[in-house]
Design a protein around this motif. Sequence first.
Motif, mmCIF file in Angstrom:
data_model
loop_
_atom_site.group_PDB
_atom_site.id
_atom_site.type_symbol
_atom_site.label_atom_id
_atom_site.label_comp_id
_atom_site.label_asym_id
_atom_site.label_seq_id
_atom_site.Cartn_x
_atom_site.Cartn_y
_atom_site.Cartn_z
ATOM 1 N N ASP A 192 0.838 -1.191 0.000
ATOM 2 C CA ASP A 192 0.000 0.000 0.000
ATOM 3 C C ASP A 192 0.878 1.248 0.000
ATOM 4 O O ASP A 192 1.774 1.399 0.838
ATOM 5 C CB ASP A 192 -0.910 -0.014 1.225
ATOM 6 N N ASP A 237 0.419 4.553 0.694
ATOM 7 C CA ASP A 237 0.439 5.459 1.852
ATOM 8 C C ASP A 237 1.102 4.806 3.057
ATOM 9 O O ASP A 237 1.849 5.443 3.797
ATOM 10 C CB ASP A 237 -0.997 5.860 2.222
ATOM 11 N N GLN A 238 0.799 3.534 3.222
ATOM 12 C CA GLN A 238 1.370 2.812 4.358
ATOM 13 C C GLN A 238 2.884 2.706 4.205
ATOM 14 O O GLN A 238 3.640 2.853 5.161
ATOM 15 C CB GLN A 238 0.739 1.415 4.388
ATOM 16 N N GLN A 273 -9.138 -0.711 9.950
ATOM 17 C CA GLN A 273 -7.947 0.132 9.748
ATOM 18 C C GLN A 273 -8.209 1.134 8.630
ATOM 19 O O GLN A 273 -7.629 2.197 8.589
ATOM 20 C CB GLN A 273 -6.754 -0.745 9.336
ATOM 21 N N SER A 274 -9.057 0.736 7.699
ATOM 22 C CA SER A 274 -9.228 1.533 6.481
ATOM 23 C C SER A 274 -10.299 2.611 6.621
ATOM 24 O O SER A 274 -10.348 3.533 5.820
ATOM 25 C CB SER A 274 -9.627 0.615 5.339
ATOM 26 N N GLU A 296 -8.842 -4.110 6.376
ATOM 27 C CA GLU A 296 -7.460 -3.701 6.109
ATOM 28 C C GLU A 296 -7.474 -2.642 5.010
ATOM 29 O O GLU A 296 -8.526 -2.298 4.474
ATOM 30 C CB GLU A 296 -6.643 -4.920 5.686
ATOM 31 N N LEU A 297 -6.289 -2.167 4.634
ATOM 32 C CA LEU A 297 -6.242 -1.088 3.655
ATOM 33 C C LEU A 297 -6.684 -1.559 2.272
ATOM 34 O O LEU A 297 -7.069 -0.765 1.430
ATOM 35 C CB LEU A 297 -4.832 -0.483 3.599
ATOM 36 N N SER A 298 -6.588 -2.845 2.032
ATOM 37 C CA SER A 298 -7.096 -3.406 0.783
ATOM 38 C C SER A 298 -7.925 -4.636 1.137
ATOM 39 O O SER A 298 -7.716 -5.263 2.175
ATOM 40 C CB SER A 298 -5.920 -3.760 -0.127
#
Lengths: 534, 395
Positions: free
Chosen positions: A102, A104-105, B16-17, B33-35
């Motif tokens: 990711d 940004d991460q 988290q997202s 999660e982010l994805s």
Amino acid sequence: MATTWDSVIIGGGHNGLTCAAYLARAGQKVLVLEARDLVGGAAVTEEIFPGFRFSVYSYVVSLLRPEIIRDLDLPRHGLHVLPLESTLTPLPNGDHLAQWNDHDQNHAALARHSARDAEIYDKFSRLMHLTGRAVQPFLGMLPPDPASLRPADLRGLAGLGQYMRSLGERQFHTLHKLLTMSAADYLDEWFEGEALKGTKSASGIIGTMQGPRSPGTAYVLLHHYMGELDGVFRAWGFAKGGNGAVSGAITAAARGFGATIRTGAPVAHVRIRNGRATGVVLADGEEIAATRVISGADPRRTFIDLVGEAALPGEFVEAIRRYRFRGCSAKVNLALDALPKFSCLADRSIADDGLARQLMRGAISISPSVDYIERAYDQAKYGEFSSRPYMDIVIPSMLDPGMAPPGKHVMSIFAQYAPYHLNGGWTDARREAFGDAVIDTLSEYAPDLKSLILGRQVVTPADIERTVGISEGSIFQGELSLQQMFFSRPAPAWAQYRTPVDALYQCGSGTHPGGGVMGAPGRLAALSILGEKK
Amino acid sequence: MLKTTPFHARTAALSQSHAWRRWAGHVAASHYELSHEREYHAIRVAAGLLDVSPLYKYLIEGRDAVRLLDRMLPRDVTRCQPGQVLYTPWCDAAGKVLDDGTLARLAEERFRLTSADPGLLWLEENARGLDVTIRDVSASTAALALQGPRSREILQALCEDDLAGLKYFRILATRLGGCRVEISRTGYTGDLGYEIWLDAADALPLWDALMRTGAAWGLQAAGLAALDLARIEAGLMLLDVDYVSARKALTVDETSTPFELELGWAVDLKKAAFVGREALAQEAARGPAWCFTGIALDWDDYARRFREAGLAPRVPAAPWRMSVPIYSGAAQVGYATSGAWSPMLKEYIALAHLRTPQAAPGTSLDMEVTVAHRRVRAAARVVRRPFFDPERKRG
């Protein structure tokens, strides 16, 4: 009455199987002969301890060609690649560096160490993406012979020249730098963080008896970005069921096309009549006749052991003898009672529970700095194994819980350097001493590791040679160093899967484009054989 | 104001997202999660836990429960045994689909019907004069989907009853981690999986028990993005995305019959009477004009479009839902309504409505795709749904 096969393939590694699948798909009668009781070569899954399954040798899918995935319909045959999403580099001072997919991460994680690195990373990635794209077609191309005047070679060279000229100036110069510089020097031009440079430089030395400061190691940085180009195919990742599942899917495809695959059938030598391969003889004396013989074994095994020097031109024998293997990578496979706790993730201000657990699903790299890896290499240069090795660790059971009993884990530790030519040679005691060095080093970052170990398997280059049959235990069937790549792999003038013996071909990682669970040599060998027939 | 589900305290803490979607007036996690990627893979190799509480749920009880449902639904409800679950669409008098869902026969005279849209009024209108009570239990019944190849082992670790005997589309009243639940062998992923129905008051303890126990089998909370990907692979349709309810359609063109949605198998024309029977019998005789089917893009052609624009091929990062034209030669012959890159099948797949003559498996078509801001056509072929159908789903 003995059957005559169109093609007999020596070795059921993933390339031999891929070659078999393509030839069978084209209608050939194909027989694969594998010495071991299971197919896959260095891409196998074995239950070393009851309930714990390991990708014993190769442990990730690297650059498996998307065209092979499609042509052989591998997903329908059980291939499921699970992405590795992160890389964790624990540091000796208790801190860590994380790299994420990711954007940004990743930016935030890099900025913890250097705001400059975090920002320049995008620029670096973009250039690598463009340069990787420029180089990627080479992976699927029959290398033209630069010294030959045959029309096909001239056409190939002309095409190559045109192609190189069509690259933007920036990409051309980047490529030139990557081909000539060391990974460490190249990375110094971009980044300042020691952990970032150490971890990135490691991709340049995997499987190669060189250090991050050795010239030429920068090139392999590109391979990582080529994997990202295949991104949707997740060409980098972990196969559900381990790498044996990759071989299993290719085997199923090959069988589906009608290929025959025999295990427990070691080939003793290639039968040659009047300069032409006519079949093979198995270790038990059984003779198998074939129109052509294709060897998936490495060049030394193929030519020195299975063909024999007497049947080959002297100059070629010399070239094969000079071809460098120098295996220096070892594996330590651990059966674990529970997930180890890395002390760098214990600090809740750095990583919450969820993130710490997510990082255990990715790669863990013991590469705190370029110096660290170069020192590990220094010892190997003089015939010792690294007392504090570079390691690339994955915990496959985090991605595919089927690899271990519920709640337990398997850990795969790729460790370098463990040189094949060890002073005094490899013995059981030396193997375990290296295993201890790996565990001791890793325990500095994960103090509870030792208490969790239920089983431990150490695999040195000597073990790889003995079990899988690759000379000097070289994981790529010969180093991926520039002097033995592309039109020089394995030998000048013999880089097109043909050999000085008529009707004898090669299809292993010792041919272009080389090692890794990529399948490209097997496919290109098959296509080049099928093209010749016409 | 949007409602939250009985699991919200847990799902919110995991996010988290901060990626939320709306579902039937509720907030529901798109991905934690982010994805969504790992959540999707967990469903396919381990197990995913999904909060599906926003589904509408109705309890239908009484002497005439079977009569009501058999009259309202095109499937033969008289043959549904206690402990059995039916997937079913239902139609208006013109044979146009209103909604689809599952009907569970919890006891001789007790059923639970789920739906994507509110359905109380339709149930009550059809129940006039019948000895039956209908209750909307949408808020008081919480629901979880536990989906994936390891889901059975996780449930079994928490359940005193033997779940090996719980067959596909069967339901069992039991206790799970101390809570009274009903477990049905159903789901929306096309994989081995279960749905768990429970009193909303028990929601949090059950969530905790499942997450704690499931960790050993790789259980992961999964959101709607992962579910969307899985259901597209499974070829399962979604109301308001793949078809429009006859209740909302403004033109006849917008409506669909079960035959047009390839749900003819769920229409029992041997039944004497049910809502829409006459229209459906006529359509069955003349054959539907449309067919809801799968299509897969031809990768080489798709990649070529990108190469022409100087780009490496890009596929949608997440499943999409919009109407995309499909052509046969110059003529538009249909439209895709959902699509995704399948990370598992390594194929760009879509669900599409096609005119019947162009809907035979293997037919070559073109689908519109966007390459460098331009709409271009990429070759595709018709494939049968489901794209992914593992043996373990029923086994």
